[in-house]
Design an enzyme around this catalytic site. Structure first.
Site, PDB file in Angstrom:
ATOM      1  N   GLY A 164     -28.939 -45.029 -64.820  1.00 25.98           N
ATOM      2  CA  GLY A 164     -29.414 -43.948 -65.689  1.00 25.98           C
ATOM      3  C   GLY A 164     -30.780 -43.398 -65.331  1.00 25.98           C
ATOM      4  N   THR A 165     -31.126 -43.405 -64.032  1.00 29.17           N
ATOM      5  CA  THR A 165     -32.442 -42.854 -63.683  1.00 29.17           C
ATOM      6  C   THR A 165     -32.467 -41.331 -63.850  1.00 29.17           C
ATOM      7  OG1 THR A 165     -31.903 -42.731 -61.325  1.00 29.17           O
ATOM      8  CG2 THR A 165     -33.008 -44.737 -62.090  1.00 29.17           C
ATOM      9  N   ASN A 166     -31.343 -40.674 -63.599  1.00 27.09           N
ATOM     10  CA  ASN A 166     -31.302 -39.220 -63.832  1.00 27.09           C
ATOM     11  C   ASN A 166     -31.395 -38.924 -65.322  1.00 27.09           C
ATOM     12  OD1 ASN A 166     -30.830 -37.472 -61.313  1.00 27.09           O
ATOM     13  ND2 ASN A 166     -29.553 -39.275 -60.967  1.00 27.09           N
ATOM     14  N   MET A 182     -19.198 -42.213 -63.978  1.00 31.58           N
ATOM     15  CA  MET A 182     -18.251 -42.467 -62.893  1.00 31.58           C
ATOM     16  C   MET A 182     -16.782 -42.356 -63.329  1.00 31.58           C
ATOM     17  SD  MET A 182     -20.415 -42.775 -60.572  1.00 31.58           S
ATOM     18  CE  MET A 182     -19.553 -43.380 -59.137  1.00 31.58           C
ATOM     19  N   LEU A 199     -13.101 -36.597 -65.735  1.00 26.78           N
ATOM     20  CA  LEU A 199     -12.696 -36.078 -67.046  1.00 26.78           C
ATOM     21  C   LEU A 199     -11.343 -35.377 -66.912  1.00 26.78           C
ATOM     22  CD1 LEU A 199     -16.213 -34.735 -68.014  1.00 26.78           C
ATOM     23  CD2 LEU A 199     -15.026 -36.640 -69.138  1.00 26.78           C
ATOM     24  N   ASN A 231     -22.930 -31.497 -63.876  1.00 32.72           N
ATOM     25  CA  ASN A 231     -22.974 -32.761 -63.135  1.00 32.72           C
ATOM     26  C   ASN A 231     -23.978 -32.668 -61.983  1.00 32.72           C
ATOM     27  OD1 ASN A 231     -22.070 -35.404 -62.344  1.00 32.72           O
ATOM     28  ND2 ASN A 231     -20.840 -34.467 -60.729  1.00 32.72           N
ATOM     29  N   HIS A 262     -24.706 -34.339 -58.087  1.00 32.40           N
ATOM     30  CA  HIS A 262     -24.029 -35.093 -57.032  1.00 32.40           C
ATOM     31  C   HIS A 262     -24.972 -35.249 -55.839  1.00 32.40           C
ATOM     32  CE1 HIS A 262     -20.634 -36.703 -54.847  1.00 32.40           C
ATOM     33  NE2 HIS A 262     -21.066 -36.013 -53.814  1.00 32.40           N
TER      34      HIS A 262
HETATM   35  C1  GRF Z   1     -26.754 -40.341 -58.785  1.00 27.58           C
HETATM   36  O1  GRF Z   1     -26.913 -40.406 -57.386  1.00 27.58           O
HETATM   37  C2  GRF Z   1     -25.874 -39.187 -59.161  1.00 27.58           C
HETATM   38  O2  GRF Z   1     -26.010 -38.078 -58.327  1.00 27.58           O
HETATM   39  C3  GRF Z   1     -24.490 -39.767 -58.994  1.00 27.58           C
HETATM   40  O3  GRF Z   1     -24.612 -41.092 -59.462  1.00 27.58           O
HETATM   41  C4  GRF Z   1     -25.948 -41.548 -59.286  1.00 27.58           C
HETATM   42  C5  GRF Z   1     -26.429 -42.039 -60.615  1.00 27.58           C
HETATM   43  O4  GRF Z   1     -27.685 -42.656 -60.561  1.00 27.58           O
HETATM   44  N1  GRF Z   1     -23.522 -38.952 -59.675  1.00 27.58           N
HETATM   45  P1  GRF Z   1     -28.473 -42.960 -61.906  1.00 27.58           P
HETATM   46  O5  GRF Z   1     -27.556 -43.772 -62.802  1.00 27.58           O
HETATM   47  O6  GRF Z   1     -28.857 -41.644 -62.516  1.00 27.58           O
HETATM   48  O7  GRF Z   1     -29.666 -43.759 -61.495  1.00 27.58           O
END
Ligand code: GRF
Length: 194
Positions: free
Chosen positions: A14-16, A91, A94, A108, A110
């Site tokens: 969940g860093t994003n 992951m 949908l 999303n 990617h």
């Molecule tokens: C990220 O690289 C995102 O692009 C991909 O999954 C990864 C998730 O990383 N869909 P985080 O959980 O946000 O750290």
């Protein structure tokens, strides 16, 4: 000003999600995170979200199956009046019915320059292919996998001294920046067009 309400779905670290939540907390991104949902109870990001005081929910795909899990997600979206669904390392694919119901409202990120290297291993596959440049894509989710209309892309060069770890770290750093700036633009454009 009424802030756009966003629900964030994660599966792991969940860093994003944290970059977005943090940007909302500082006002850099003018949006309200209604809840953070995960398909896995042990997703590390759930604790991070809770530490920001955000409601978290688990939609346990393993126990519920996709249909029931998606129904529960849709109910949570409706109950919280969330207008956007932001996928941040979620992951699961949908279903077409779910995507149709929220057409144009699911976003999303990617870790490759789509359409190159879609799927769950975009960074590793780009590395293995020996590309000089990969990057990050933010896109609207359609019924395919990593195939919807592209909102933003940014290149990340593979440097001669890179290992997969340093390359990956730079891609993630780029993600954290580009996701919030792209969402900001999407919300601003949406407000103007209302
Ligand atoms: C990220 O690289 C995102 O692009 C991909 O999954 C990864 C998730 O990383 N869909 P985080 O959980 O946000 O750290």
């Amino acid at each position: 000003m009424r802030l756009p309400k966003i629900a964030i779905l994660i599966s792991g670290t969940g860093t994003n999600m944290e970059a977005i939540v943090d940007a909302c907390a500082t006002g850099e991104l003018q949006a309200e995170v209604t809840f953070v949902g995960s398909d896995r109870a042990n997703a590390k990001g759930l604790k991070t979200a809770a530490s920001y005081g955000i409601n978290t929910t688990v939609f346990c795909y393993k126990d519920m199956g996709r249909n029931a899990a998606e129904k529960a997600i849709a109910e949570a979206i409706d109950e919280t009046c969330s207008e956007w669904i932001v996928l941040a390392g979620f992951m699961r694919v949908l279903s077409p019915a779910f995507v149709k119901r929220f057409t144009g409202k699911i976003i999303n990120i990617h870790p490759s320059l789509l359409p190159a290297f879609p799927g769950a291993h975009g960074i590793q596959e780009a590395w293995d292919a020996g590309v000089d440049v990969s990057g990050v894509t933010v896109h609207i989710v359609d019924e395919g996998v990593d195939s919807g209309p592209i909102l933003a892309q940014e290149e990340v060069a593979r440097l001669p001294e890179d290992t997969i770890d340093t390359f990956e770290a730079r891609i993630h750093k780029t993600e954290h920046r580009i996701y919030k700036t792209t969402l900001k633009k999407v919300f601003e454009d949406n407000r103007k067009n209302k």
